[in-house]
Design a protein around this motif. Structure first.
Motif, PDB file in Angstrom:
ATOM      1  N   ILE A  17     -12.017  25.272 -24.001  1.00 39.75           N
ATOM      2  CA  ILE A  17     -13.101  26.033 -23.348  1.00 39.75           C
ATOM      3  C   ILE A  17     -12.151  25.942 -21.839  1.00 39.75           C
ATOM      4  CG2 ILE A  17     -14.868  25.975 -22.120  1.00 39.75           C
ATOM      5  CD1 ILE A  17     -15.761  24.781 -24.122  1.00 39.75           C
ATOM      6  N   ALA A  18     -11.783  25.531 -21.180  1.00 39.26           N
ATOM      7  CA  ALA A  18     -10.459  25.614 -20.029  1.00 39.26           C
ATOM      8  C   ALA A  18      -9.835  26.927 -19.802  1.00 39.26           C
ATOM      9  CB  ALA A  18     -10.399  24.132 -19.122  1.00 39.26           C
ATOM     10  N   ALA A  19      -9.449  27.168 -20.763  1.00 39.04           N
ATOM     11  CA  ALA A  19      -8.256  27.946 -21.125  1.00 39.04           C
ATOM     12  C   ALA A  19      -8.263  29.296 -21.479  1.00 39.04           C
ATOM     13  CB  ALA A  19      -6.866  27.567 -22.171  1.00 39.04           C
ATOM     14  N   VAL A  20      -9.947  29.060 -21.847  1.00 40.83           N
ATOM     15  CA  VAL A  20     -10.573  30.543 -22.176  1.00 40.83           C
ATOM     16  C   VAL A  20     -11.534  31.355 -20.939  1.00 40.83           C
ATOM     17  CG1 VAL A  20     -13.153  31.627 -23.397  1.00 40.83           C
ATOM     18  CG2 VAL A  20     -10.800  30.082 -24.534  1.00 40.83           C
ATOM     19  N   ALA A  25     -10.924  34.072 -15.400  1.00 37.42           N
ATOM     20  CA  ALA A  25     -10.309  34.302 -14.447  1.00 37.42           C
ATOM     21  C   ALA A  25      -9.303  34.969 -13.837  1.00 37.42           C
ATOM     22  CB  ALA A  25     -10.617  33.027 -13.374  1.00 37.42           C
ATOM     23  N   GLY A  26      -7.686  34.377 -14.992  1.00 38.43           N
ATOM     24  CA  GLY A  26      -6.802  35.244 -13.776  1.00 38.43           C
ATOM     25  C   GLY A  26      -6.806  36.500 -14.625  1.00 38.43           C
ATOM     26  N   TRP A  27      -7.411  37.135 -15.513  1.00 35.23           N
ATOM     27  CA  TRP A  27      -7.077  38.494 -15.560  1.00 35.23           C
ATOM     28  C   TRP A  27      -8.165  39.117 -14.408  1.00 35.23           C
ATOM     29  CZ3 TRP A  27      -5.350  42.041 -18.619  1.00 35.23           C
ATOM     30  CH2 TRP A  27      -6.066  43.942 -18.467  1.00 35.23           C
ATOM     31  N   ILE A  28      -9.302  38.537 -14.168  1.00 31.94           N
ATOM     32  CA  ILE A  28     -10.052  39.376 -12.856  1.00 31.94           C
ATOM     33  C   ILE A  28      -9.193  39.094 -11.020  1.00 31.94           C
ATOM     34  CG2 ILE A  28     -12.110  38.664 -11.202  1.00 31.94           C
ATOM     35  CD1 ILE A  28     -13.409  37.719 -13.996  1.00 31.94           C
ATOM     36  N   ALA A  38      -2.539  31.535 -16.302  1.00 28.41           N
ATOM     37  CA  ALA A  38      -3.202  30.495 -15.849  1.00 28.41           C
ATOM     38  C   ALA A  38      -4.070  29.569 -17.058  1.00 28.41           C
ATOM     39  CB  ALA A  38      -4.915  30.914 -15.826  1.00 28.41           C
ATOM     40  N   PRO A  39      -4.426  30.445 -18.623  1.00 37.20           N
ATOM     41  CA  PRO A  39      -4.723  29.563 -20.113  1.00 37.20           C
ATOM     42  C   PRO A  39      -3.303  28.584 -19.966  1.00 37.20           C
ATOM     43  CG  PRO A  39      -4.789  32.164 -20.093  1.00 37.20           C
ATOM     44  CD  PRO A  39      -4.055  31.377 -18.991  1.00 37.20           C
TER      45      PRO A  39
END
Length: 133
Positions: A17-20, A25-28, A38-39
């Motif tokens: 879930i944290a990876a998703v 968040a990384g994409w944004i 990030a994932p």
């Protein structure tokens, strides 16, 4: 130790879930490099913790007194791997370094929080109930 490893499934679920969340968040925040960086950091943290659990469990099968040295060895090894991974990301895709590092931290926090909640709720006896004679 088999009972004490019951936290692996919930920890991996929370890490997933944290990876998703980290990917979004990384994409944004950083675009494409952040979406994979990030994932990947979360995955590195989760695999590091799971590897430590397996190494300590293997050491426990040999002799209970080996668990602390094995835990310290795996901790040092994880630090070397994390620093090497950070260096590799920084030298190949510098835009992904911050999301990757944040993913490592986020993955570690998610894993440790899940493990702490599991340990708080677990029914683990403080003494050995079945003493071999």
């Amino acid at each position: 130790m088999t009972t004490a490893r019951g936290f692996l499934k919930p920890c991996f679920a929370v890490a997933g879930i944290a990876a998703v969340i980290a990917a979004v968040a990384g994409w944004i925040t950083a675009g494409g490099p952040g979406a994979w960086g990030a994932p990947a950091g979360v995955a590195l943290a989760a695999l590091g913790f799971a590897g430590s659990v397996q190494a300590v469990a293997a050491a426990e099968k040999i002799d209970l007194r080996l668990t602390l040295p094995m835990a310290l060895i795996t901790y040092a090894f994880k630090l070397v791997v994390a620093f090497f991974a950070l260096w590799t990301v920084q030298s190949t895709v510098p835009n992904a370094l911050l999301p990757f590092a944040c993913g490592i931290v986020g993955g570690a926090v998610a894993w440790l929080a899940t493990q702490a909640v599991w340990a708080y709720k677990a029914k683990i006896p403080y003494i050995e109930l079945d003493q071999p004679s």
